[in-house]
Design a protein around this motif. Structure first.
Motif, PDB file in Angstrom:
ATOM      1  N   VAL A   1      -1.980   4.165   3.308  1.00  0.00           N
ATOM      2  CA  VAL A   1      -1.760   4.161   4.738  1.00  0.00           C
ATOM      3  C   VAL A   1      -1.131   5.438   5.056  1.00  0.00           C
ATOM      4  O   VAL A   1      -0.029   5.667   4.424  1.00  0.00           O
ATOM      5  CB  VAL A   1      -1.047   2.926   5.128  1.00  0.00           C
ATOM      6  CG1 VAL A   1      -0.500   3.053   6.610  1.00  0.00           C
ATOM      7  CG2 VAL A   1      -1.805   1.680   4.958  1.00  0.00           C
TER       8      VAL A   1
ATOM      9  N   VAL B   1       0.638   7.570   8.392  1.00  0.00           N
ATOM     10  CA  VAL B   1       1.184   7.705   9.797  1.00  0.00           C
ATOM     11  C   VAL B   1       0.893   9.121  10.143  1.00  0.00           C
ATOM     12  O   VAL B   1       1.695   9.830   9.786  1.00  0.00           O
ATOM     13  CB  VAL B   1       2.416   7.234  10.141  1.00  0.00           C
ATOM     14  CG1 VAL B   1       2.778   7.096  11.585  1.00  0.00           C
ATOM     15  CG2 VAL B   1       2.620   5.798   9.606  1.00  0.00           C
TER      16      VAL B   1
ATOM     17  N   PRO C   1       0.581  -1.167  -0.076  1.00  0.00           N
ATOM     18  CA  PRO C   1       0.060  -0.076  -0.284  1.00  0.00           C
ATOM     19  C   PRO C   1       0.685   1.203  -0.027  1.00  0.00           C
ATOM     20  O   PRO C   1       1.997   1.163   0.440  1.00  0.00           O
ATOM     21  CB  PRO C   1      -0.903   0.006   1.402  1.00  0.00           C
ATOM     22  CG  PRO C   1      -0.797  -1.652   1.803  1.00  0.00           C
ATOM     23  CD  PRO C   1       0.707  -2.039   1.084  1.00  0.00           C
ATOM     24  N   LEU C   2       0.366   2.239  -0.531  1.00  0.00           N
ATOM     25  CA  LEU C   2       1.041   3.485  -0.676  1.00  0.00           C
ATOM     26  C   LEU C   2       1.167   4.144   0.753  1.00  0.00           C
ATOM     27  O   LEU C   2       0.037   3.992   1.522  1.00  0.00           O
ATOM     28  CB  LEU C   2       0.006   4.689  -1.338  1.00  0.00           C
ATOM     29  CG  LEU C   2       0.454   5.699  -1.808  1.00  0.00           C
ATOM     30  CD1 LEU C   2       1.649   5.610  -2.994  1.00  0.00           C
ATOM     31  CD2 LEU C   2      -0.592   6.747  -2.442  1.00  0.00           C
ATOM     32  N   LEU C   3       2.336   4.529   1.348  1.00  0.00           N
ATOM     33  CA  LEU C   3       2.557   4.756   2.765  1.00  0.00           C
ATOM     34  C   LEU C   3       3.082   6.194   2.798  1.00  0.00           C
ATOM     35  O   LEU C   3       4.149   6.700   1.983  1.00  0.00           O
ATOM     36  CB  LEU C   3       3.564   4.053   3.167  1.00  0.00           C
ATOM     37  CG  LEU C   3       3.990   4.244   4.699  1.00  0.00           C
ATOM     38  CD1 LEU C   3       2.987   3.829   5.791  1.00  0.00           C
ATOM     39  CD2 LEU C   3       5.351   3.833   5.054  1.00  0.00           C
TER      40      LEU C   3
END
Lengths: 237, 237
Positions: A102, A104, A18-20
């Motif tokens: 995703v 953070v 997934p793209l982080l």
DNA sequence: GCAATAGTGTCTCTCAGACAATATTGG
DNA sequence: CCAATATTGTCTGAGAGACACTATTGC
């Protein structure tokens, strides 16, 4: 196969992850208001919309996620934020049109004056008052993320003096109380507020300062570690 | 280029992103001890070591990170954990020998009895008592992650009844107190413990139950939302 | 002195700690 | 009745809320 052979044959580019990304909710306090930094997206997707500052891990420049978010904040403000804490990670298949992604998310606090020089000269970043957030639609799910960050900071106003990091290094107790009141959206008892901070021994006295008028207030500085202290008893909600 | 043209031309596989995984710290309470589920790694890297249960996002099976961790816990225990909460995301260049990696860590709680059937029949998963963790080296940085999860759950024992989710649906107040005491590593005042839970109105009374001996204790069930409740005042640390 | 703001005194109330006392079960 | 455990009574003390009071500045 032993581990070193496995590692030698391991090719990360074979796996589509997934793209982080990493995003920051950077708060400050200015003009009696809690504000949040938003930046205008210069690229697709969601081009032109206001969004939280953030970006991708640079595997060469960053040793950790904290490094990434520090770097991103410095890029936008010119200075390092004195308070940084992870908020939460948001990840699902629908938050970014490019696919499963995703992010953070960190909460950071900074004094308005320390980053005013840079922010005021650029047009792709600005402070948005928390109270007027409802009027603006943000990119992706950043509106919802912002609400989560505000809720958490509001909680911290009840059991810590973390909001002090939205003020300059030296600040007065009435100023700090006004930050807490802005976060909580209601007045606090002066005496209770001062008493608990005094008892916890979190501040160092410095000199003096004039307000607009009236008796000058004592200036304080945070003791090291004051941001980690939590009161045993919350203020009333 | 407008956004739809951009999205049509976007190819995610061109970008190498950090390795992204999801891990769970699954707690339970059994035999007077707080325990954590660990699984034996069947593959490289760190093959053969004990580690936290976890894995990668399955973009087809999972709509969100919560789905991923729920799926991983069901794979290991056979049942869905009744309490799940994100702990923190750990990401840096050194935690995995394969390179820059990020793991989103969740704390989950479950009753021992509800997953005993599956756990007891497999050899690659077991409950490890929190008190004996120091004796075992775990894979990657999972030892440190576990310590962070324990510290957080310990804090929750001071201001919530979240630890109740390590018990069966129906439990007694003395049982719940023993869980809190195990987490905090010290005895608690019976009266204070009961009083605050009673005042917060978090439980529903059910029937009765015999202990090993003595007066039987009342059985309770958690009210919906009881896990989100936080007491205004902490127990003493 | 007055307006304005900072800072203090002090009473009340809530709730955790301490610990003694009572209640309910099985033998 | 006794042992064992659950549950309650009640006193004390810490600390937040309320609010009146005093202190220090500029004019």
């Amino acid at each position: 196969m032993d581990e070193s052979a496995y590692l030698a044959s391991y090719d990360r580019s074979r796996y589509v992850a997934p793209l982080l990304s990493v995003d920051a909710v950077l708060f400050t306090y200015h003009d009696e208001q809690v504000k949040v930094l938003v930046v205008r997206r210069s690229r697709h997707p969601e081009q032109g919309k206001w969004a939280l500052p953030g970006g991708f891990v640079d595997e060469d420049a960053d040793d950790s996620l904290d490094d990434t978010v520090h770097r991103k904040i410095v890029e936008k403000t010119g200075v390092k934020a004195p308070y940084l804490e992870q908020l939460r990670t948001f990840g699902n298949s629908s938050r970014d049109k490019r696919g499963w992604s995703v992010t953070v998310v960190y909460t950071a606090l900074i004094a308005h004056q320390s980053c005013a020089p840079l922010i005021e000269t650029v047009s792709d970043a600005k402070w948005m008052a928390v109270s007027e957030l409802a009027d603006h639609e943000l990119a992706f799910d950043h509106g919802m993320i912002l609400q989560a960050a505000i809720a958490r900071l509001r909680q911290k106003a009840l059991y810590s003096i973390v909001p002090a990091f939205t003020l300059p290094d030296e600040f007065t107790l009435p100023e700090l109380q006004r930050v807490h009141e802005a976060l909580l959206g209601k007045p606090l008892e002066k005496k209770s507020f001062r008493r608990r901070i005094e008892q916890a021994d979190l501040l160092i006295e410095t000199g003096f300062k004039q307000s607009v008028s009236g008796r000058p207030a004592t200036l304080y500085r945070l003791k090291p570690g004051a941001g980690e202290y939590t009161f045993l008893r919350n203020l009333e909600q």
